[in-house]
Design an enzyme around this catalytic site. Structure first.
Site, PDB file in Angstrom:
ATOM      1  N   ARG A  96     -37.818  93.789  28.159  1.00 13.36           N
ATOM      2  CA  ARG A  96     -37.735  95.224  28.754  1.00 13.36           C
ATOM      3  C   ARG A  96     -38.482  95.284  30.146  1.00 13.36           C
ATOM      4  O   ARG A  96     -38.033  96.220  30.897  1.00 13.36           O
ATOM      5  CB  ARG A  96     -38.455  96.153  27.614  1.00 13.36           C
ATOM      6  CG  ARG A  96     -38.070  97.606  27.674  1.00 13.36           C
ATOM      7  CD  ARG A  96     -38.841  98.316  28.643  1.00 13.36           C
ATOM      8  NE  ARG A  96     -40.347  98.283  28.076  1.00 13.36           N
ATOM      9  CZ  ARG A  96     -41.285  98.108  28.947  1.00 13.36           C
ATOM     10  NH1 ARG A  96     -41.126  98.188  30.256  1.00 13.36           N
ATOM     11  NH2 ARG A  96     -42.653  97.883  28.548  1.00 13.36           N
ATOM     12  N   PHE A 135     -41.322  95.614  42.432  1.00 11.83           N
ATOM     13  CA  PHE A 135     -41.963  96.845  42.965  1.00 11.83           C
ATOM     14  C   PHE A 135     -43.565  96.673  43.214  1.00 11.83           C
ATOM     15  O   PHE A 135     -44.234  96.396  42.381  1.00 11.83           O
ATOM     16  CB  PHE A 135     -41.813  97.876  42.257  1.00 11.83           C
ATOM     17  CG  PHE A 135     -42.011  99.390  42.456  1.00 11.83           C
ATOM     18  CD1 PHE A 135     -41.352 100.072  42.854  1.00 11.83           C
ATOM     19  CD2 PHE A 135     -43.634  99.420  42.150  1.00 11.83           C
ATOM     20  CE1 PHE A 135     -41.767 101.371  42.986  1.00 11.83           C
ATOM     21  CE2 PHE A 135     -43.930 100.961  42.041  1.00 11.83           C
ATOM     22  CZ  PHE A 135     -43.204 101.938  42.583  1.00 11.83           C
ATOM     23  N   THR A 138     -49.916  98.013  43.017  1.00 10.37           N
ATOM     24  CA  THR A 138     -50.947  97.627  42.852  1.00 10.37           C
ATOM     25  C   THR A 138     -51.357  96.625  43.740  1.00 10.37           C
ATOM     26  O   THR A 138     -50.575  95.644  43.953  1.00 10.37           O
ATOM     27  CB  THR A 138     -51.014  96.957  41.272  1.00 10.37           C
ATOM     28  OG1 THR A 138     -50.454  97.949  40.393  1.00 10.37           O
ATOM     29  CG2 THR A 138     -52.287  96.782  41.020  1.00 10.37           C
ATOM     30  N   HIS A 142     -57.012  97.699  44.193  1.00  8.64           N
ATOM     31  CA  HIS A 142     -56.625  99.122  43.891  1.00  8.64           C
ATOM     32  C   HIS A 142     -55.433  99.155  42.802  1.00  8.64           C
ATOM     33  O   HIS A 142     -54.401  99.018  43.074  1.00  8.64           O
ATOM     34  CB  HIS A 142     -56.172  99.841  45.072  1.00  8.64           C
ATOM     35  CG  HIS A 142     -57.400  99.585  46.351  1.00  8.64           C
ATOM     36  ND1 HIS A 142     -58.338 100.650  46.244  1.00  8.64           N
ATOM     37  CD2 HIS A 142     -57.503  98.587  47.278  1.00  8.64           C
ATOM     38  CE1 HIS A 142     -59.160 100.178  47.297  1.00  8.64           C
ATOM     39  NE2 HIS A 142     -58.787  98.877  47.693  1.00  8.64           N
ATOM     40  N   THR A 170     -44.508  92.440  38.399  1.00  2.96           N
ATOM     41  CA  THR A 170     -43.509  91.671  37.614  1.00  2.96           C
ATOM     42  C   THR A 170     -42.374  91.512  38.550  1.00  2.96           C
ATOM     43  O   THR A 170     -41.748  92.094  39.360  1.00  2.96           O
ATOM     44  CB  THR A 170     -43.072  92.778  36.764  1.00  2.96           C
ATOM     45  OG1 THR A 170     -44.303  93.291  35.975  1.00  2.96           O
ATOM     46  CG2 THR A 170     -42.003  92.373  35.630  1.00  2.96           C
ATOM     47  N   CYS A 244     -41.142 106.969  40.803  1.00  3.89           N
ATOM     48  CA  CYS A 244     -40.647 105.833  40.400  1.00  3.89           C
ATOM     49  C   CYS A 244     -41.520 105.391  38.878  1.00  3.89           C
ATOM     50  O   CYS A 244     -40.755 105.078  37.733  1.00  3.89           O
ATOM     51  CB  CYS A 244     -40.731 104.627  41.276  1.00  3.89           C
ATOM     52  SG  CYS A 244     -39.963 104.953  42.583  1.00  3.89           S
ATOM     53  N   GLU A 369     -48.002 100.562  34.336  1.00  4.89           N
ATOM     54  CA  GLU A 369     -47.761 102.002  34.547  1.00  4.89           C
ATOM     55  C   GLU A 369     -48.686 103.063  34.114  1.00  4.89           C
ATOM     56  O   GLU A 369     -48.207 104.074  33.584  1.00  4.89           O
ATOM     57  CB  GLU A 369     -46.496 102.070  33.609  1.00  4.89           C
ATOM     58  CG  GLU A 369     -45.373 101.022  33.558  1.00  4.89           C
ATOM     59  CD  GLU A 369     -44.548 100.841  34.990  1.00  4.89           C
ATOM     60  OE1 GLU A 369     -44.548 101.968  35.711  1.00  4.89           O
ATOM     61  OE2 GLU A 369     -43.933 100.061  35.275  1.00  4.89           O
ATOM     62  N   THR A 371     -52.672 103.325  33.077  1.00 12.65           N
ATOM     63  CA  THR A 371     -53.547 102.849  31.913  1.00 12.65           C
ATOM     64  C   THR A 371     -53.621 103.915  30.744  1.00 12.65           C
ATOM     65  O   THR A 371     -53.471 105.162  31.059  1.00 12.65           O
ATOM     66  CB  THR A 371     -55.138 102.165  32.176  1.00 12.65           C
ATOM     67  OG1 THR A 371     -55.619 103.637  32.498  1.00 12.65           O
ATOM     68  CG2 THR A 371     -54.978 101.459  33.111  1.00 12.65           C
TER      69      THR A 371
HETATM   70  P1  FAD Z   1     -58.335  99.594  37.295  1.00 13.91           P
HETATM   71  O1  FAD Z   1     -57.796 100.525  38.054  1.00 13.91           O
HETATM   72  O2  FAD Z   1     -59.590  98.605  38.001  1.00 13.91           O
HETATM   73  O3  FAD Z   1     -59.160 100.039  35.817  1.00 13.91           O
HETATM   74  C1  FAD Z   1     -59.774  99.330  34.892  1.00 13.91           C
HETATM   75  C2  FAD Z   1     -60.185 100.007  33.970  1.00 13.91           C
HETATM   76  O4  FAD Z   1     -60.965 101.282  34.354  1.00 13.91           O
HETATM   77  C3  FAD Z   1     -59.088 100.627  32.964  1.00 13.91           C
HETATM   78  O5  FAD Z   1     -59.299 100.837  31.780  1.00 13.91           O
HETATM   79  C4  FAD Z   1     -58.809 102.110  33.809  1.00 13.91           C
HETATM   80  O6  FAD Z   1     -58.103 103.077  32.950  1.00 13.91           O
HETATM   81  C5  FAD Z   1     -60.250 102.594  33.933  1.00 13.91           C
HETATM   82  N1  FAD Z   1     -60.332 103.611  34.905  1.00 13.91           N
HETATM   83  C6  FAD Z   1     -60.137 103.449  36.351  1.00 13.91           C
HETATM   84  N2  FAD Z   1     -60.394 104.472  37.116  1.00 13.91           N
HETATM   85  C7  FAD Z   1     -60.943 105.461  36.104  1.00 13.91           C
HETATM   86  C8  FAD Z   1     -61.315 106.852  36.029  1.00 13.91           C
HETATM   87  N3  FAD Z   1     -61.054 107.673  37.122  1.00 13.91           N
HETATM   88  N4  FAD Z   1     -61.713 107.206  34.883  1.00 13.91           N
HETATM   89  C9  FAD Z   1     -61.922 106.814  33.825  1.00 13.91           C
HETATM   90  N5  FAD Z   1     -61.367 105.293  33.673  1.00 13.91           N
HETATM   91  C10 FAD Z   1     -60.940 104.772  34.920  1.00 13.91           C
HETATM   92  N6  FAD Z   1     -48.056  97.042  39.262  1.00 13.91           N
HETATM   93  C11 FAD Z   1     -47.142  97.123  39.978  1.00 13.91           C
HETATM   94  O7  FAD Z   1     -47.323  97.709  41.153  1.00 13.91           O
HETATM   95  N7  FAD Z   1     -45.791  96.368  39.878  1.00 13.91           N
HETATM   96  C12 FAD Z   1     -45.645  95.887  38.896  1.00 13.91           C
HETATM   97  O8  FAD Z   1     -44.497  95.219  38.483  1.00 13.91           O
HETATM   98  C13 FAD Z   1     -46.617  95.606  37.799  1.00 13.91           C
HETATM   99  N8  FAD Z   1     -46.685  94.749  36.740  1.00 13.91           N
HETATM  100  C14 FAD Z   1     -47.520  94.532  36.030  1.00 13.91           C
HETATM  101  C15 FAD Z   1     -47.493  93.582  34.866  1.00 13.91           C
HETATM  102  C16 FAD Z   1     -48.507  93.082  34.239  1.00 13.91           C
HETATM  103  C17 FAD Z   1     -48.371  92.033  33.012  1.00 13.91           C
HETATM  104  C18 FAD Z   1     -49.811  93.924  34.577  1.00 13.91           C
HETATM  105  C19 FAD Z   1     -50.882  93.498  33.509  1.00 13.91           C
HETATM  106  C20 FAD Z   1     -49.906  94.630  35.381  1.00 13.91           C
HETATM  107  C21 FAD Z   1     -48.888  94.926  36.124  1.00 13.91           C
HETATM  108  N9  FAD Z   1     -49.077  96.158  37.328  1.00 13.91           N
HETATM  109  C22 FAD Z   1     -47.943  96.029  38.141  1.00 13.91           C
HETATM  110  C23 FAD Z   1     -50.348  96.571  37.471  1.00 13.91           C
HETATM  111  C24 FAD Z   1     -50.719  97.598  36.646  1.00 13.91           C
HETATM  112  O9  FAD Z   1     -49.910  98.652  36.959  1.00 13.91           O
HETATM  113  C25 FAD Z   1     -52.129  98.003  36.882  1.00 13.91           C
HETATM  114  O10 FAD Z   1     -52.853  96.697  36.212  1.00 13.91           O
HETATM  115  C26 FAD Z   1     -52.645  99.258  36.320  1.00 13.91           C
HETATM  116  O11 FAD Z   1     -52.312 100.250  37.175  1.00 13.91           O
HETATM  117  C27 FAD Z   1     -54.294  99.223  36.258  1.00 13.91           C
HETATM  118  O12 FAD Z   1     -55.162  98.929  37.495  1.00 13.91           O
HETATM  119  P2  FAD Z   1     -56.145  97.825  37.378  1.00 13.91           P
HETATM  120  O13 FAD Z   1     -55.545  96.500  36.577  1.00 13.91           O
HETATM  121  O14 FAD Z   1     -56.478  97.614  38.798  1.00 13.91           O
HETATM  122  O15 FAD Z   1     -57.308  98.299  36.716  1.00 13.91           O
END
Ligand code: FAD
Length: 391
Positions: A96, A135, A138, A142, A170, A244, A369, A371
């Site tokens: 998916r 796309f 991330t 950041h 991805t 998006c 997409e 958290t």
């Molecule tokens: P962080 O932003 O560092 O957050 C860590 C924790 O802190 C989380 O629990 C978060 O909820 C919490 N947190 C952060 N800020 C706050 C706040 N203000 N208040 C309370 N809690 C907070 N990204 C893309 O762009 N394109 C993709 O195709 C894509 N594919 C992915 C595929 C996989 C398998 C995975 C695991 C991730 C993918 N991502 C992709 C990235 C994904 O969108 C990010 O991991 C996600 O947005 C969270 O960012 P981070 O991992 O940096 O966590």
């Protein structure tokens, strides 16, 4: 009156059109024949072999950019697309994800914010699965806060020059084209980057314990020079990528629930065939309680997905409602997967059954997409009028 159907206890299938049931059957058949028998093995090996061939087959089925109009896309409804996502993720969240990233992220970005030339050039081959997209939003530092991104694009004559890194992308390593978001003097802008452009590379990320049958990559942009017409002309600012993400999140509302339904079916089958203490597991009250709780979760989730899909088809779906659906259905799917795992006992941890594969996949789905915390904050801000993301 119809009989009670354990697979559809609320009779939600009656709400689907003949066309939607046909979409479900055709996606189910592809999953059954082409992915289902092999996905446990791919997951174990951490590979998605023959991704290109698979993309072409998904293209033939019409599920890539399925709810977009024109340019070779199927132009189907949001509910049709949702039903397809539900089936794809009942097979594996990685499958998916391939479809979501292609259709809802990369293609949607070009379809919604691209020039006529960009649409005509990229979309037909992406819809056919001949061209794979990714796309890049991330970054290593950041994630939830993409407004702070460092990847930059500067003008050099009529060209653009991109520098920076994207993380957790991805399809990255297998992509032919990357939609990359970067800061410019004017604000955040999207760029359509052919992945063969000098200075672009996409090393695969290994050692994942989730979404193992999916390609996840880093994108490295080192002085990537692009012509003026590589920029998406119709949007400046974070609303570009967020629009998006909203599309992809909608697919997850259905998809996560499909994974949960697969776990429930596995638990139901298992509990009616395995016996302990002289009777089937299903004959023990605690097991029945688990099955009932899982069924309530899954079928409430289907109702929610259908409701949101109908609102989307009516043009009434708000981003906060998508957050509601993503938060609840992914959290619910994880609960179901964990409960199903207990019903299967030791067999629950084996790749012979889909349950633990779904369970670990859903940990990524909970995070990407947006958290679960970000979606809770989005709903909280909408309810109170006070945003709590930052001071
Ligand atoms: P962080 O932003 O560092 O957050 C860590 C924790 O802190 C989380 O629990 C978060 O909820 C919490 N947190 C952060 N800020 C706050 C706040 N203000 N208040 C309370 N809690 C907070 N990204 C893309 O762009 N394109 C993709 O195709 C894509 N594919 C992915 C595929 C996989 C398998 C995975 C695991 C991730 C993918 N991502 C992709 C990235 C994904 O969108 C990010 O991991 C996600 O947005 C969270 O960012 P981070 O991992 O940096 O966590």
């Amino acid at each position: 009156r119809p009989d009670f159907d354990p697979r559809d206890p609320l009779g939600i299938d009656d709400e689907l059109t003949t066309e939607q049931l046909a979409v479900r059957e055709s996606v189910r058949a592809l999953c059954r024949d082409r992915v289902g028998p092999y996905v446990g093995d791919w997951f174990e090996r951490g590979e998605l072999p023959a991704a290109r061939e698979l993309a072409r087959e998904l293209g033939k089925l019409g599920v890539l950019g399925m709810h977009l109009d024109g340019y070779g896309c199927a132009g189907m409804s949001a509910v049709d697309y949702g039903v397809a996502c539900e089936e794809l993720e009942a097979c594996d969240s990685g499958l998916r994800s391939l479809v979501s990233v292609q259709g809802s992220l990369a293609m949607f970005a070009i379809w919604r914010w691209g020039s006529e030339e960009q649409k005509q050039y990229w979309l037909p081959s992406m819809a056919a699965g001949e061209t794979i997209g990714c796309f890049g939003l991330t970054e290593p530092d950041h994630g939830s806060d993409p407004a702070s991104m460092r990847t930059s694009a500067r003008r050099d004559g009529t060209d653009w020059v991109l520098n920076g890194r994207k993380m957790w992308i991805t399809n990255g390593t297998i992509a032919d084209v990357a939609v990359v978001w970067a800061t410019t003097e004017e604000g955040i802008r999207g760029f359509v980057v052919p992945t063969g452009t000098p200075g672009f590379s996409a090393p695969e990320i290994h050692h994942k314990l989730s979404l193992r049958a999916s390609v996840t990559s880093e994108l490295v942009l080192d002085e990537v020079r692009l012509p003026q017409d590589a920029v998406l002309p119709e949007v400046v600012g974070l609303r570009g990528p967020l629009s998006c993400l909203n599309e992809a999140r909608y697919g997850i509302v259905w998809g996560a629930n499909g994974a949960a339904h697969s776990c429930l079916r596995a638990a139901l089958d298992y509990s009616t065939t395995r016996e302990q203490f002289g009777k089937p597991l299903a004959g023990h009250q605690l097991t029945q309680s688990k099955l009932a709780d899982m069924a309530v979760r899954v079928h409430n989730g289907r109702l929610l997905a259908l409701h949101l899909g109908r609102r989307k088809d009516e043009g009434k779906l708000l981003p906060q409602q998508v957050s509601f659906g993503k938060l609840d259905n992914v959290r619910g799917a994880l609960e179901v997967a964990r409960t199903a795992r207990t019903v299967l006992g030791a067999n629950g941890i084996s790749l012979e059954y889909p349950v633990m594969r779904h369970m670990t996949n859903l940990e990524s789905v909970l995070t990407y997409e947006g958290t679960s915390e970000m979606h809770a904050l989005t709903i909280g801000a909408a309810m109170t009028g006070v945003q709590a993301f930052r001071d």
